[in-house]
Design an enzyme around this catalytic site. Structure first.
Site, PDB file in Angstrom:
ATOM      1  N   ASP A 180       0.967  -1.203   0.025  1.00  0.00           N
ATOM      2  CA  ASP A 180      -0.127  -0.148   0.045  1.00  0.00           C
ATOM      3  C   ASP A 180       0.890   1.020  -0.151  1.00  0.00           C
ATOM      4  O   ASP A 180       1.682   1.523   1.015  1.00  0.00           O
ATOM      5  CB  ASP A 180      -0.877  -0.088   1.186  1.00  0.00           C
ATOM      6  CG  ASP A 180      -1.782   1.266   1.160  1.00  0.00           C
ATOM      7  OD1 ASP A 180      -2.607   1.399   0.423  1.00  0.00           O
ATOM      8  OD2 ASP A 180      -1.396   2.306   2.152  1.00  0.00           O
ATOM      9  N   GLU A 264      -1.710  -1.269  -5.983  1.00  0.00           N
ATOM     10  CA  GLU A 264      -2.947  -0.716  -6.443  1.00  0.00           C
ATOM     11  C   GLU A 264      -2.721   0.319  -7.472  1.00  0.00           C
ATOM     12  O   GLU A 264      -1.501   1.267  -7.470  1.00  0.00           O
ATOM     13  CB  GLU A 264      -3.526  -0.020  -5.086  1.00  0.00           C
ATOM     14  CG  GLU A 264      -5.110   0.234  -5.283  1.00  0.00           C
ATOM     15  CD  GLU A 264      -5.476   0.456  -4.061  1.00  0.00           C
ATOM     16  OE1 GLU A 264      -6.969   0.600  -3.729  1.00  0.00           O
ATOM     17  OE2 GLU A 264      -4.738   0.988  -3.006  1.00  0.00           O
ATOM     18  N   ASP A 346      -3.133   1.201   6.914  1.00  0.00           N
ATOM     19  CA  ASP A 346      -2.246   0.999   5.379  1.00  0.00           C
ATOM     20  C   ASP A 346      -1.995  -0.382   5.469  1.00  0.00           C
ATOM     21  O   ASP A 346      -2.162  -1.170   4.611  1.00  0.00           O
ATOM     22  CB  ASP A 346      -1.104   1.872   5.758  1.00  0.00           C
ATOM     23  CG  ASP A 346      -1.382   3.489   5.515  1.00  0.00           C
ATOM     24  OD1 ASP A 346      -2.584   3.766   5.163  1.00  0.00           O
ATOM     25  OD2 ASP A 346      -0.637   4.176   5.890  1.00  0.00           O
TER      26      ASP A 346
END
Ligand SMILES: [Zn+2]
Length: 389
Positions: A180, A264, A346
């Protein structure tokens, strides 16, 4: 696969003068062709690469400075324009824009226009001879192209590019990870590891903000404004250098340790607009991080999966799949109302990114991967959410 090696170079005053003309020629060709193609595009004609090149050959003959400069950088500039158009038509990037003198300048040379001798480590160019290079990392192979750039603060670099057909796979570790990327911390891993931003960044950002305020006060066209502009450019380059160095080390460490890495898609281009300074700098880091990670993974035989940016990775409980709709950006920790799990925001997101990445991969390629601590139920729910998105 293409490998790039970048070195600082120190051209003489004479060479700098000549390079200014080479940069100018490449920029001229690029802008000239862009105008030509845009005009015909507006008239409903799509001018292809071949026709553009033919038209350029004619145009070049009429230019008084053409014989003083190498013909290669303008040709390469046309190629880059072609790539920009392909990216535009494939909807990856916006419409190509004109190149400006105040931006980073560049001229790309192919093998016919430069020579590299591995024995003496001499790098020389057809029109302006050998340049002084600081060989900061080892380089022995035969480069296919050499690109000279001049940064807005006036530093020169050469990037040597070579085609390596054989990747060098690293030993498999059987480990998987979700990553992340964030603003407070550069990255948080699904195993709980935290990776901080480069240390001096805070101080440099203040320095940059100050320099930019000074620049805004200076009168256009004045010598003081020019000095202020150079100062801003120098600080920006320092920040980028520190960042790149940090990201190179980090991404290499990650592909060494993990076989499968899920990240991501943060849609970097959209995020950079209208944000604070700190924000825009870390957005630039995200883009660079992804590029480096994908490149190194490919090179070392590891796998990177990029998951949809609309997947609610922060809001979903990685233990049970419950979605916390009340989660705001300022909440760093939260407790799941369904299963009672306490999450670091996170780390929870990283776990979800990994789970989703594995689902996507399993469906697409049928690859079996080592189980992660994330429970089975999460994976099933992730499939549903993916399907609904
Ligand atoms: Zn839960």
């Amino acid at each position: 696969m293409k490998l790039r090696y970048r070195y600082r170079i120190y051209p003489t005053d004479e060479q700098q003068k000549h390079l200014a003309r080479e940069f100018g020629a490449a920029r001229y060709a690029y802008n000239w062709a862009l105008r030509l193609r845009s005009d015909s595009f507006r008239n409903g004609v799509r001018l292809n690469d071949l026709k553009t090149s033919a038209a350029w050959t004619k145009e070049r003959r009429s230019l008084p400075w053409a014989s003083e400069t190498s013909c290669v950088p303008p040709q390469q500039a046309l190629r880059h324009l072609q790539t920009a158009f392909v990216n535009f038509f494939d909807k990856r990037l916006g419409y190509p824009t004109f190149k400006k003198k105040a931006q980073k300048q560049s001229a790309e040379y192919t093998r016919s226009a430069f020579q590299y001798d591995p024995a003496t480590r001499e790098l020389s160019f057809a029109k302006f001879g050998a340049v002084k290079v600081r060989w900061s990392r080892a380089f022995v192979s035969d480069p296919t192209t050499a690109t000279i750039t001049k940064s807005p603060s006036g530093r020169y670099h050469v990037t040597l590019c070579l085609d390596e057909s054989e990747p060098k796979p690293l030993l498999k570790t059987g480990e998987v990870v979700g990553i992340d990327l964030g603003l407070h911390r550069l990255a948080t891993l699904s195993n709980g590891e935290r990776i901080a931003n480069p240390r001096y960044q805070g101080h440099r950002l203040r320095e940059l903000a100050h320099a930019q305020r000074t620049l805004a006060r200076r009168k256009k066209g004045s010598g003081r404004r020019n000095r202020a502009r150079l100062k801003v450019a120098r600080i920006q380059e320092k920040i980028a250098d520190t960042r790149d160095d940090h990201l190179h080390k980090l991404t290499l460490d990650l592909v060494r340790r993990f076989d499968f890495l899920a990240i991501e898609d943060l849609h970097v281009r959209g995020m950079v607009q209208n944000r604070s300074l700190a924000r825009s700098i870390s957005d630039a880091s995200f883009g660079k991080f992804r590029t480096l990670l994908e490149y190194k993974a490919k090179w070392y035989g590891k796998q990177v999966v990029v998951i949809d940016r609309f997947y609610p990775s922060s809001k979903t409980c990685s233990a049970c799949g419950w979605i916390n709709q009340a989660l705001t950006l300022t909440m760093r920790d939260w407790t799941c109302k369904e299963c009672g799990a306490i999450h670091d925001r996170d780390e929870n997101a990283a776990k979800n990114i990994l789970a989703t990445g594995q689902v996507v991969t399993a469906r697409g390629g049928g690859i079996r991967l080592k189980r992660t601590p994330v429970r089975k139920s999460t994976r099933r729910r992730s499939v549903k959410q993916q399907g609904a998105a």
